[in-house]
Every structure is written in structure tokens, then in C-alpha cells.
Motif scaffolding. Structure first.
Motif, PDB file in Angstrom:
ATOM      1  N   SER A  51      -1.504  11.736 -35.058  1.00  0.00           N
ATOM      2  CA  SER A  51      -0.108  12.081 -35.349  1.00  0.00           C
ATOM      3  C   SER A  51       0.284  11.693 -36.768  1.00  0.00           C
ATOM      4  CB  SER A  51       0.832  11.437 -34.323  1.00  0.00           C
ATOM      5  OG  SER A  51       0.723  10.031 -34.363  1.00  0.00           O
ATOM      6  N   LYS A  52      -0.260  10.583 -37.280  1.00  0.00           N
ATOM      7  CA  LYS A  52       0.043  10.183 -38.662  1.00  0.00           C
ATOM      8  C   LYS A  52      -0.555  11.181 -39.654  1.00  0.00           C
ATOM      9  CE  LYS A  52       2.356   6.372 -37.927  1.00  0.00           C
ATOM     10  NZ  LYS A  52       3.821   6.316 -38.210  1.00  0.00           N
ATOM     11  N   LEU A  53      -1.760  11.629 -39.384  1.00  0.00           N
ATOM     12  CA  LEU A  53      -2.380  12.636 -40.242  1.00  0.00           C
ATOM     13  C   LEU A  53      -1.584  13.937 -40.208  1.00  0.00           C
ATOM     14  CD1 LEU A  53      -4.756  13.625 -42.023  1.00  0.00           C
ATOM     15  CD2 LEU A  53      -5.909  14.295 -39.891  1.00  0.00           C
ATOM     16  N   CYS A  54      -1.147  14.328 -39.023  1.00  0.00           N
ATOM     17  CA  CYS A  54      -0.347  15.552 -38.889  1.00  0.00           C
ATOM     18  C   CYS A  54       0.942  15.432 -39.710  1.00  0.00           C
ATOM     19  CB  CYS A  54      -0.037  15.791 -37.414  1.00  0.00           C
ATOM     20  SG  CYS A  54       0.771  17.373 -37.068  1.00  0.00           S
ATOM     21  N   PHE A  55       1.570  14.271 -39.652  1.00  0.00           N
ATOM     22  CA  PHE A  55       2.796  14.056 -40.429  1.00  0.00           C
ATOM     23  C   PHE A  55       2.526  14.167 -41.922  1.00  0.00           C
ATOM     24  CE2 PHE A  55       5.350  10.734 -42.690  1.00  0.00           C
ATOM     25  CZ  PHE A  55       6.536  11.446 -42.721  1.00  0.00           C
ATOM     26  N   GLU A  56       1.466  13.527 -42.412  1.00  0.00           N
ATOM     27  CA  GLU A  56       1.145  13.588 -43.838  1.00  0.00           C
ATOM     28  C   GLU A  56       0.875  15.025 -44.273  1.00  0.00           C
ATOM     29  OE1 GLU A  56       1.320  11.246 -46.103  1.00  0.00           O
ATOM     30  OE2 GLU A  56       1.942   9.737 -44.640  1.00  0.00           O
ATOM     31  N   PHE A  57       0.205  15.791 -43.414  1.00  0.00           N
ATOM     32  CA  PHE A  57      -0.094  17.184 -43.743  1.00  0.00           C
ATOM     33  C   PHE A  57       1.180  18.026 -43.744  1.00  0.00           C
ATOM     34  CE2 PHE A  57      -1.399  21.521 -42.640  1.00  0.00           C
ATOM     35  CZ  PHE A  57      -2.412  21.748 -43.561  1.00  0.00           C
ATOM     36  N   PHE A  58       2.020  17.876 -42.730  1.00  0.00           N
ATOM     37  CA  PHE A  58       3.218  18.712 -42.614  1.00  0.00           C
ATOM     38  C   PHE A  58       4.262  18.386 -43.673  1.00  0.00           C
ATOM     39  CE2 PHE A  58       1.817  20.828 -38.888  1.00  0.00           C
ATOM     40  CZ  PHE A  58       2.674  21.907 -38.713  1.00  0.00           C
ATOM     41  N   LYS A  59       4.250  17.171 -44.203  1.00  0.00           N
ATOM     42  CA  LYS A  59       5.183  16.837 -45.277  1.00  0.00           C
ATOM     43  C   LYS A  59       5.047  17.796 -46.451  1.00  0.00           C
ATOM     44  CE  LYS A  59       4.263  12.582 -46.373  1.00  0.00           C
ATOM     45  NZ  LYS A  59       4.311  11.235 -46.979  1.00  0.00           N
ATOM     46  N   LEU A  60       3.857  18.324 -46.626  1.00  0.00           N
ATOM     47  CA  LEU A  60       3.605  19.214 -47.753  1.00  0.00           C
ATOM     48  C   LEU A  60       4.272  20.571 -47.574  1.00  0.00           C
ATOM     49  CD1 LEU A  60      -0.231  18.497 -48.113  1.00  0.00           C
ATOM     50  CD2 LEU A  60       1.668  17.392 -49.336  1.00  0.00           C
ATOM     51  N   PHE A  61       4.642  20.907 -46.344  1.00  0.00           N
ATOM     52  CA  PHE A  61       5.179  22.236 -46.049  1.00  0.00           C
ATOM     53  C   PHE A  61       6.620  22.189 -45.533  1.00  0.00           C
ATOM     54  CE2 PHE A  61       0.582  22.354 -45.533  1.00  0.00           C
ATOM     55  CZ  PHE A  61       0.238  23.454 -46.289  1.00  0.00           C
ATOM     56  N   ALA A  62       6.905  21.246 -44.656  1.00  0.00           N
ATOM     57  CA  ALA A  62       8.223  21.194 -44.000  1.00  0.00           C
ATOM     58  C   ALA A  62       9.159  20.289 -44.783  1.00  0.00           C
ATOM     59  CB  ALA A  62       8.065  20.707 -42.565  1.00  0.00           C
ATOM     60  N   ASP A  63       9.370  20.630 -46.053  1.00  0.00           N
ATOM     61  CA  ASP A  63      10.149  19.736 -46.909  1.00  0.00           C
ATOM     62  C   ASP A  63      11.654  19.915 -46.748  1.00  0.00           C
ATOM     63  OD1 ASP A  63      10.328  22.201 -48.122  1.00  0.00           O
ATOM     64  OD2 ASP A  63       9.356  21.611 -49.991  1.00  0.00           O
ATOM     65  N   ASP A  64      12.071  20.812 -45.854  1.00  0.00           N
ATOM     66  CA  ASP A  64      13.507  20.934 -45.584  1.00  0.00           C
ATOM     67  C   ASP A  64      13.916  20.169 -44.326  1.00  0.00           C
ATOM     68  OD1 ASP A  64      12.256  22.583 -43.751  1.00  0.00           O
ATOM     69  OD2 ASP A  64      13.457  24.364 -44.183  1.00  0.00           O
ATOM     70  N   ILE A  65      12.995  19.430 -43.726  1.00  0.00           N
ATOM     71  CA  ILE A  65      13.296  18.559 -42.591  1.00  0.00           C
ATOM     72  C   ILE A  65      13.176  17.118 -43.068  1.00  0.00           C
ATOM     73  CG2 ILE A  65      12.570  17.812 -40.284  1.00  0.00           C
ATOM     74  CD1 ILE A  65      11.500  20.599 -39.782  1.00  0.00           C
ATOM     75  N   PRO A  66      14.195  16.283 -42.858  1.00  0.00           N
ATOM     76  CA  PRO A  66      14.092  14.874 -43.273  1.00  0.00           C
ATOM     77  C   PRO A  66      12.825  14.241 -42.710  1.00  0.00           C
ATOM     78  CG  PRO A  66      16.331  15.375 -42.579  1.00  0.00           C
ATOM     79  CD  PRO A  66      15.513  16.584 -42.247  1.00  0.00           C
ATOM     80  N   GLN A  67      12.140  13.451 -43.543  1.00  0.00           N
ATOM     81  CA  GLN A  67      10.840  12.924 -43.144  1.00  0.00           C
ATOM     82  C   GLN A  67      10.904  12.082 -41.875  1.00  0.00           C
ATOM     83  OE1 GLN A  67       8.505  11.162 -46.250  1.00  0.00           O
ATOM     84  NE2 GLN A  67       8.648  12.957 -47.573  1.00  0.00           N
ATOM     85  N   LYS A  72       9.288  11.878 -36.104  1.00  0.00           N
ATOM     86  CA  LYS A  72       9.636  11.755 -34.687  1.00  0.00           C
ATOM     87  C   LYS A  72       9.208  13.002 -33.905  1.00  0.00           C
ATOM     88  CE  LYS A  72      13.623   8.701 -35.393  1.00  0.00           C
ATOM     89  NZ  LYS A  72      15.111   8.616 -35.356  1.00  0.00           N
ATOM     90  N   ILE A  73       9.420  14.182 -34.496  1.00  0.00           N
ATOM     91  CA  ILE A  73       9.021  15.436 -33.854  1.00  0.00           C
ATOM     92  C   ILE A  73       7.510  15.448 -33.602  1.00  0.00           C
ATOM     93  CG2 ILE A  73       8.761  17.925 -34.223  1.00  0.00           C
ATOM     94  CD1 ILE A  73      11.425  17.774 -35.838  1.00  0.00           C
ATOM     95  N   ILE A  74       6.764  15.042 -34.604  1.00  0.00           N
ATOM     96  CA  ILE A  74       5.306  15.068 -34.493  1.00  0.00           C
ATOM     97  C   ILE A  74       4.811  14.013 -33.512  1.00  0.00           C
ATOM     98  CG2 ILE A  74       3.165  14.625 -35.769  1.00  0.00           C
ATOM     99  CD1 ILE A  74       4.530  16.060 -38.161  1.00  0.00           C
ATOM    100  N   ASP A  75       5.364  12.809 -33.577  1.00  0.00           N
ATOM    101  CA  ASP A  75       4.960  11.761 -32.632  1.00  0.00           C
ATOM    102  C   ASP A  75       5.172  12.214 -31.188  1.00  0.00           C
ATOM    103  OD1 ASP A  75       4.116   9.995 -34.561  1.00  0.00           O
ATOM    104  OD2 ASP A  75       5.969   8.813 -34.581  1.00  0.00           O
ATOM    105  N   ALA A  76       6.314  12.841 -30.928  1.00  0.00           N
ATOM    106  CA  ALA A  76       6.621  13.290 -29.566  1.00  0.00           C
ATOM    107  C   ALA A  76       5.668  14.392 -29.102  1.00  0.00           C
ATOM    108  CB  ALA A  76       8.068  13.789 -29.501  1.00  0.00           C
ATOM    109  N   SER A  77       5.125  15.146 -30.049  1.00  0.00           N
ATOM    110  CA  SER A  77       4.310  16.313 -29.706  1.00  0.00           C
ATOM    111  C   SER A  77       2.933  15.949 -29.177  1.00  0.00           C
ATOM    112  CB  SER A  77       4.163  17.214 -30.936  1.00  0.00           C
ATOM    113  OG  SER A  77       5.430  17.661 -31.387  1.00  0.00           O
TER     114      SER A  77
END
Length: 453
Positions: A51-67, A72-77
């Protein structure tokens, strides 16, 4: 980060809006405006949890969602996965690895993206006050994973089309036995390609799409592809460093989305030997990579039903990048393919791809061989990945739990394979709708059962 259409006729959108749109208004698929370079990040990502890796990867794309919200979204998934590693990498022998992608709630690789997409939808709908009607087509696993990711969630109804009699009985039960009031499984009299064509037609009707707030869960949705990139990077970082760059990922695929995700990770800086596209007897992709001719054939039911596909919708994203982002060329190719069912690529460059084809007899043979050699039971789709492995380091993606296909497994190795999750479903009542492969029928069902503000 902005996202553009492969066909170049709509304005770029931010991540959240592109996720909500699904299919672009010009009929194209959303892709990142540019692919970020992750090569200088990989070493710092080594050792991160999934989940931490997924968060680091998605930060590069989902920059309109507060980190903080994104984390939290990714952890829950990934809370519903039954293995702490989420995507464990098993070593079968000195050169063969198995990436186990079946530990999610519906026992298939689709859970990686659709648990995340379901939580993304829930978050974005709550923030915006909108409602949506999710429409998707499935050849087996996408439907059940999408339903599991969305059933019971507020402000969303989900309509899943699947070919009647052409998914496994347990795949059907996963879609039709939820008892959720916002879930509508629809068995159509046709093939997966028919179902997918209906979905694309309804998304292409701008007025209907807007009126009924249609949203996509199929791999036409860019969030699906980005989420699937992550398990390639995770496996890459789990490999011994001296093996990672010489590894070839072997990917059972029909709709091209699964292998496209790996290829995109490669384009971002994950250096590997290549990708093998493993098809069943519905071999449009195998024929493409062997001949440069992309031509529809007849869909033949197989032991690997999730790959009983001829029209690979995600191939359009590959064309976009392979044609150097030339949207005019993409439109030309897709229009010609729609009209004739065929396109011949001149000087076709397969890039890092190779391909293998596996018919039903070989599927059973490979299940038996893997069991006898490694003591590992694999499902029919994964079995396609063991066809003619080359002599190098190979990571075969195991896309579904074998218990979803008990008849084939029993026939191949005389073993019963069960899962408590699936056994419990056998006690529930099947609830589904039935109709012909006609978009007008589906329109009426959505008008009758859809949710609106």
C-alpha cells in the motif's frame, strides 16, 4: 498531471475528472499527458509495503487529491486481501517466479484495481455530491471484482453485462449472489465483445451518458491501468537485483490491459527484458505480435473464459504511444478497425513484446506439468503463461485462484480445489437480469433501475 484522450478531440482533464469520465467524449481512452520517470525512485521504494508503494506511485498522477486523503483511500483498498504481502512473489525454481495476484476478495487480479477504484468513486462522490451509474462489461473476473468494490456504497448503482453461459459458474455466482440493492448483473445473449460494444456505444452517447451519470469500471478507466502498474513495480523490487533487469513478465491477457500496465511501468523506467503476451485460443494478440496484422476472428469458448475476447480495448492506448502520440493516426486506425475488423501495421515494431498461444489441451497439460514439477495448482488463465517459457528469468502472473475453475482442475490433475469464499456462495440464490445483446435493452434497464439526483 493532466490526462488526454488517445483520439485528441477533448480537452485535457485532471485525474479525478478523468476517472469519473471513464471513456473520453471523443470515444478515446484517457492517458497521462506525459509518463513520469520513476527510475531514480525505485531504489528508495525498495522494501515498502504494497500500500505504501501504491501511494508513492499514485502521488505522481493523482495530484488533485490531498495526499492524506489519497493515502487513506489506498490503505483501505488493500484491507480485504488474505496475504500480508498483497502480491506475494513465489520462487518456483532458479529462473521461474509466480506473482500471485489472487489474494483479493474475489480471488482475481482485478481486485487490485477495483477495490481502489471503488474507494476512489466513494470519495469523489462524497466530495462532489454527485451520483453515478457504473456500467461495465465482463468476461468473468472484472464483473465480480467491480461489484465487490462497489456493492453497498452510497450514491452508486452498478450494471454489469456478461455473456450468458460463457463465464464459469462460480464467476457468475460472485456477480449474482450479493443480495445488494445497488447491484444489477445482466446476462446477455452474446459474447464479451458484444457486451463491451454495448458499453462503448452507451458511453459514446454524450446525452445519455450525461443524463444518467455513467461511469466506467472496465479497463477503459485510467485508474484501472495505473493501479495495475503497481504490482509490476512491487514484483520488480522483490526480485534479487541481479535478476530484475533480466526478467521477462509473462502475462495472461485478453483485453491487453494487464500487460499494458507492465509496459507503461517499463516506459517509466522499470528496466526489464520484456513481456510475453499469453493468449488462449482466442489469439488476436498472438497473431498481431507474430504478423503485424490486427484482425478479429470468431470468439471460441475456452477453459480460460476471461480471455475469450477478440477486440482488445486497451490496445488503443498502446497504439497511441507506439505511434508517438499521433492522435490523427490513432483515429485512422480505430476507424478502419471498426469498419473492417482489420488493420495491417506497416513495419510493425513489437517493442519488448513476444507472444504465446495456448489451446485447451495445452491449458490442461500446463496445469498438470506445473503441479507435478512444483506442487503448485494454477488456474486455466495462469496455465497459458507456462506455454513455451524461454530459458531466461520469467515472472508468470497468476491471475486467478484455481478454485474458481474446479472442473478444469479436476480434469487436469484429479484434485478438488475449494475456497471457503466460493463454497459459501453456492448456498445463495442467483439474482440476475437477462436480455439480448442490444444497447436499447440496456438503456431501458438503466432508465428503470438507475440512480439520479
Amino acid at each position: 498531471m493532466k490526462f488526454v484522450s488517445t483520439r485528441g478531440k477533448v480537452e485535457p482533464l485532471g485525474f479525478s475528472e478523468a476517472v469519473m469520465e471513464g471513456l473520453a467524449g471523443d470515444g478515446g481512452l484517457f492517458v497521462p499527458e506525459f509518463l513520469p520517470d520513476i527510475s531514480n525512485k525505485l531504489e528508495s521504494w525498495r522494501g515498502l509495503s504494497y500500500s505504501k508503494l501504491c501511494f508513492e506511485f499514485f502521488k505522481l498522477f493523482a495530484d488533485d487529491i490531498p495526499q492524506g486523503d489519497l493515502e487513506k483511500i489506498i490503505d483501505a483498498s488493500y484491507k480485504k486481501f488474505d496475504d500480508a504481502q498483497i502480491a506475494p512473489l513465489s520462487k518456483l525454481d532458479d529462473k521461474t517466479y509466480l506473482l500471485e495476484l489472487y489474494h483479493g476478495p474475489t480471488l482475481a487480479f482485478k481486485d487490485f484495481a477495483l477495490q481502489l477504484l471503488g474507494n476512489l468513486y466513494e470519495y469523489l462522490l462524497e466530495k462532489s455530491g454527485r451520483v453515478i451509474n457504473v456500467l461495465g462489461a465482463t468476461s468473468g473476473d472484472t464483473g465480480s471484482a467491480a461489484i465487490n468494490g462497489l456493492f453497498g456504497k452510497k450514491n452508486v448503482n452498478i450494471f454489469i453485462l456478461y455473456p450468458d453461459g460463457r463465464v464459469s459458474p462460480l464467476q457468475e455466482r460472485q456477480m449474482t449472489c450479493t443480495g445488494a440493492s445497488n447491484v444489477f448483473p445482466i446476462a446477455i445473449d452474446g459474447t464479451f465483445d458484444d457486451a463491451q460494444a454495448i458499453v462503448k456505444e452507451l458511453f459514446g452517447d454524450a446525452d445519455f451518458k450525461k443524463k444518467w451519470s455513467l461511469a466506467a469500471v472496465n479497463s477503459i478507466n485510467l485508474a484501472r491501468i495505473l493501479a495495475q502498474c503497481v504490482y509490476y513495480v512491487y514484483a520488480y523490487l522483490k526480485l534479487p537485483p541481479d535478476r530484475a533487469q533480466s526478467a521477462r513478465f509473462v502475462v495472461p491477457t485478453g483485453n491487453f490491459g494487464n500487460v499494458l500496465a507492465g509496459w507503461l511501468a517499463c516506459k517509466m523506467g522499470m528496466k526489464v527484458r520484456g513481456f510475453t503476451v499469453a493468449t488462449n485460443q482466442n489469439d488476436i494478440l498472438y497473431r498481431l505480435f507474430k504478423t503485424g496484422v490486427y484482425e478479429v476472428g470468431e470468439v471460441k469458448p475456452s477453459y480460460a473464459p476471461s480471455m475469450d475476447i477478440q477486440v482488445s480495448s486497451n490496445f488503443e492506448r498502446f497504439i497511441y504511444f507506439a505511434e508517438n502520440k499521433d492522435t490523427c493516426k490513432v483515429r485512422e486506425i480505430m476507424q478502419a478497425f471498426k469498419s473492417s475488423g482489420k488493420w495491417i501495421f506497416e513495419n510493425f515494431n513489437a517493442d519488448v513484446f513476444s507472444s504465446v498461444r495456448c489451446d485447451d489441451s495445452s491449458i490442461k497439460k500446463n496445469i498438470r506439468n506445473v503441479y507435478e514439477k512444483y506442487g503448485k495448482i494454477i488456474d486455466p488463465h495462469t496455465a497459458c503463461g507456462f506455454e513455451n517459457l524461454d530459458g531466461g528469468v520469467n515472472v508468470v502472473l497468476s491471475t486467478a485462484h484455481p478454485a474458481k475453475f474446479p472442473e478444469v482442475i479436476k480434469s487436469a490433475i484429479s484434485r478438488d480445489v475449494k475456497s471457503p469464499i466460493l463454497e459459501e456462495l453456492k448456498q445463495r440464490k442467483i439474482e440476475r437480469m437477462e436480455c439480448g445483446a442490444n444497447s436499447d435493452f440496456i438503456r431501458e434497464i438503466i432508465k428503470e433501475r438507475g440512480i439520479r439526483k
